[in-house]
Scaffold this motif. Structure first.
Motif, mmCIF file in Angstrom:
data_model
loop_
_atom_site.group_PDB
_atom_site.id
_atom_site.type_symbol
_atom_site.label_atom_id
_atom_site.label_comp_id
_atom_site.label_asym_id
_atom_site.label_seq_id
_atom_site.Cartn_x
_atom_site.Cartn_y
_atom_site.Cartn_z
ATOM 1 N N UNK A 20 0.828 -1.201 0.000
ATOM 2 C CA UNK A 20 0.000 0.000 0.000
ATOM 3 C C UNK A 20 0.859 1.247 0.000
ATOM 4 N N UNK A 21 1.927 1.221 0.752
ATOM 5 C CA UNK A 21 2.824 2.368 0.793
ATOM 6 C C UNK A 21 3.594 2.513 -0.512
ATOM 7 N N UNK A 22 3.976 1.380 -1.095
ATOM 8 C CA UNK A 22 4.818 1.408 -2.282
ATOM 9 C C UNK A 22 4.102 1.818 -3.556
ATOM 10 N N UNK A 23 2.771 1.833 -3.573
ATOM 11 C CA UNK A 23 2.109 2.192 -4.820
ATOM 12 C C UNK A 23 2.036 3.708 -5.022
ATOM 13 N N UNK A 24 2.507 4.492 -4.074
ATOM 14 C CA UNK A 24 2.568 5.939 -4.296
ATOM 15 C C UNK A 24 3.394 6.224 -5.546
ATOM 16 N N UNK A 25 2.862 7.097 -6.398
ATOM 17 C CA UNK A 25 3.556 7.432 -7.635
ATOM 18 C C UNK A 25 2.622 7.362 -8.826
ATOM 19 N N UNK A 26 3.186 7.100 -10.007
ATOM 20 C CA UNK A 26 2.446 7.168 -11.264
ATOM 21 C C UNK A 26 2.314 5.773 -11.883
ATOM 22 N N UNK A 27 1.099 5.482 -12.369
ATOM 23 C CA UNK A 27 0.809 4.192 -12.996
ATOM 24 C C UNK A 27 0.031 4.436 -14.284
ATOM 25 N N UNK A 28 0.379 3.699 -15.330
ATOM 26 C CA UNK A 28 -0.259 3.917 -16.637
ATOM 27 C C UNK A 28 -0.756 2.607 -17.225
ATOM 28 N N UNK A 29 -1.914 2.681 -17.899
ATOM 29 C CA UNK A 29 -2.460 1.538 -18.603
ATOM 30 C C UNK A 29 -3.384 2.018 -19.712
ATOM 31 N N UNK A 30 -4.112 1.073 -20.296
ATOM 32 C CA UNK A 30 -5.105 1.409 -21.322
ATOM 33 C C UNK A 30 -6.418 0.742 -20.958
ATOM 34 N N UNK A 31 -7.509 1.377 -21.397
ATOM 35 C CA UNK A 31 -8.845 0.851 -21.159
ATOM 36 C C UNK A 31 -9.432 0.351 -22.476
ATOM 37 N N UNK A 32 -9.990 -0.853 -22.452
ATOM 38 C CA UNK A 32 -10.690 -1.389 -23.610
ATOM 39 C C UNK A 32 -12.158 -1.012 -23.469
ATOM 40 N N UNK A 33 -12.556 0.090 -24.132
ATOM 41 C CA UNK A 33 -13.901 0.628 -23.975
ATOM 42 C C UNK A 33 -14.664 0.512 -25.278
ATOM 43 N N UNK A 34 -15.848 -0.099 -25.213
ATOM 44 C CA UNK A 34 -16.675 -0.239 -26.410
ATOM 45 C C UNK A 34 -17.230 1.100 -26.875
ATOM 46 N N UNK A 35 -17.488 1.974 -25.911
ATOM 47 C CA UNK A 35 -18.050 3.289 -26.246
ATOM 48 C C UNK A 35 -17.104 4.405 -25.811
ATOM 49 N N UNK A 36 -15.825 4.169 -25.993
ATOM 50 C CA UNK A 36 -14.841 5.150 -25.562
ATOM 51 C C UNK A 36 -14.858 6.416 -26.384
ATOM 52 N N UNK A 37 -14.503 7.502 -25.746
ATOM 53 C CA UNK A 37 -14.486 8.811 -26.401
ATOM 54 C C UNK A 37 -13.305 8.948 -27.358
ATOM 55 N N UNK A 38 -12.179 8.339 -26.999
ATOM 56 C CA UNK A 38 -10.947 8.511 -27.763
ATOM 57 C C UNK A 38 -10.619 7.261 -28.567
ATOM 58 N N UNK A 39 -9.835 7.466 -29.614
ATOM 59 C CA UNK A 39 -9.374 6.334 -30.418
ATOM 60 C C UNK A 39 -8.500 5.408 -29.583
ATOM 61 N N UNK A 40 -7.726 5.980 -28.687
ATOM 62 C CA UNK A 40 -6.916 5.222 -27.745
ATOM 63 C C UNK A 40 -7.220 5.727 -26.344
ATOM 64 N N UNK A 41 -7.680 4.839 -25.473
ATOM 65 C CA UNK A 41 -8.130 5.234 -24.134
ATOM 66 C C UNK A 41 -7.048 4.933 -23.105
ATOM 67 N N UNK A 42 -6.197 5.922 -22.880
ATOM 68 C CA UNK A 42 -5.144 5.786 -21.881
ATOM 69 C C UNK A 42 -5.669 6.167 -20.504
ATOM 70 N N UNK A 43 -5.090 5.575 -19.479
ATOM 71 C CA UNK A 43 -5.438 5.918 -18.104
ATOM 72 C C UNK A 43 -4.151 6.094 -17.317
ATOM 73 N N UNK A 44 -4.088 7.144 -16.511
ATOM 74 C CA UNK A 44 -2.966 7.351 -15.600
ATOM 75 C C UNK A 44 -3.522 7.610 -14.212
ATOM 76 N N UNK A 45 -3.042 6.839 -13.235
ATOM 77 C CA UNK A 45 -3.423 7.027 -11.843
ATOM 78 C C UNK A 45 -2.220 7.557 -11.081
ATOM 79 N N UNK A 46 -2.433 8.634 -10.350
ATOM 80 C CA UNK A 46 -1.380 9.247 -9.544
ATOM 81 C C UNK A 46 -1.747 9.026 -8.086
#
Length: 260
Positions: A20-46
């Motif tokens: 739990x302590x170690x996840x502090x920071x930046x994480x990136x992935x992609x979302x597979x969305x059937x009705x996504x707004x973007x051509x490529x749906x990136x996600x970043x969690x801080x």
């Protein structure tokens, strides 16, 4: 309680809370969305983790110019050994007019393979406003060293009027700039000097987002085109060093934050 049992209980749970302590920071992935707004749906969690509590910001984006930013809160669950994260407040967005904003919930588990760290699990979402289901699916995020949005500073302000003063940064070398605010040109072909080039913007509940872009009209005699931007927002004062070229402009974003 038996002392040996207390020690064993602590040893059993402590690795999870290290995660739990170690996840502090930046994480990136992609979302597979059937009705996504973007051509490529990136996600970043801080993430910011403190004990078993989680908080931070999420970006759902195509690139740094088209995105939705939200605040989230969460918890590290010692029973399921999952990180439960729920997006709460949309702080700002720049998306096409046909797009809808969805609020997401994540259930993630931590794993490590060699030097790579991952958060894997699933996500679900509801449409903001009417709370109908948007989409759901699996997700894998990997730790990244820096945010994709690091090059564009974001400043939270709670005042109505913001004053922007552009000065030449260092030696006067005939740098000339133009300034756009939310894609509207407000200053054109202004030469930087020791006398400020000034623009005024407003930010409030009706204008919650302002993006300021400094465009290099030339590079002066000492490239690149650099400026010192003094920002006055109520009683707060900020200094930013901005650098732009003929290929890439410099930006800063202001987000309205309602006073407590």
């Amino acid at each position: 309680m038996n002392k040996k049992f207390v020690i064993a209980y602590f040893i059993c749970l402590s690795p999870f809370f290290v995660f739990a302590q170690n996840i502090s920071g930046f994480w990136k992935g992609t979302l597979d969305m059937n009705r996504g707004c973007f051509a490529e749906n990136n996600i970043e969690l801080q993430f910011s983790a403190k004990g078993d509590s989680l908080s931070g910001s999420s970006y759902h984006y195509l690139d740094v110019n088209y995105y939705v930013k939200k605040k989230f809160a969460g918890v590290a669950d010692p029973v399921t050994k999952k990180f439960i994260i729920e997006e709460r407040v949309v702080t700002t967005f720049k998306i096409p007019s046909f797009c809808n904003v969805c609020i997401k919930r994540y259930e993630l588990t931590y794993s490590r393979v060699g030097n790579q760290e991952f958060l894997k699990g699933g996500w679900s979402s509801i449409l903001i406003g009417n709370y109908t289901n948007c989409d759901s699916g699996p997700i894998t995020l990997s730790r990244i060293a820096q945010s994709a949005f690091r090059e564009i500073p974001e400043i939270n302000v709670d005042t109505g009027q913001i004053r922007l003063d552009f000065y030449d940064n260092g030696q006067i070398d005939n740098d000339s700039i133009s300034v756009r605010i939310n894609d509207q040109m407000v200053l054109t072909h202004q030469k930087l000097s020791l006398t400020p080039i000034t623009a005024i913007i407003r930010i409030d509940l009706n204008n919650t987002f302002q993006e300021v872009e400094m465009i290099a009209e030339n590079l002066g005699s000492i490239p690149p085109n650099t400026a010192l931007l003094i920002i006055t927002a109520g009683k707060k004062r900020y200094e930013l060093f901005m650098s732009s070229s003929t290929q890439k402009s410099a930006k800063v974003r202001f987000l309205y934050e309602k006073p407590d």
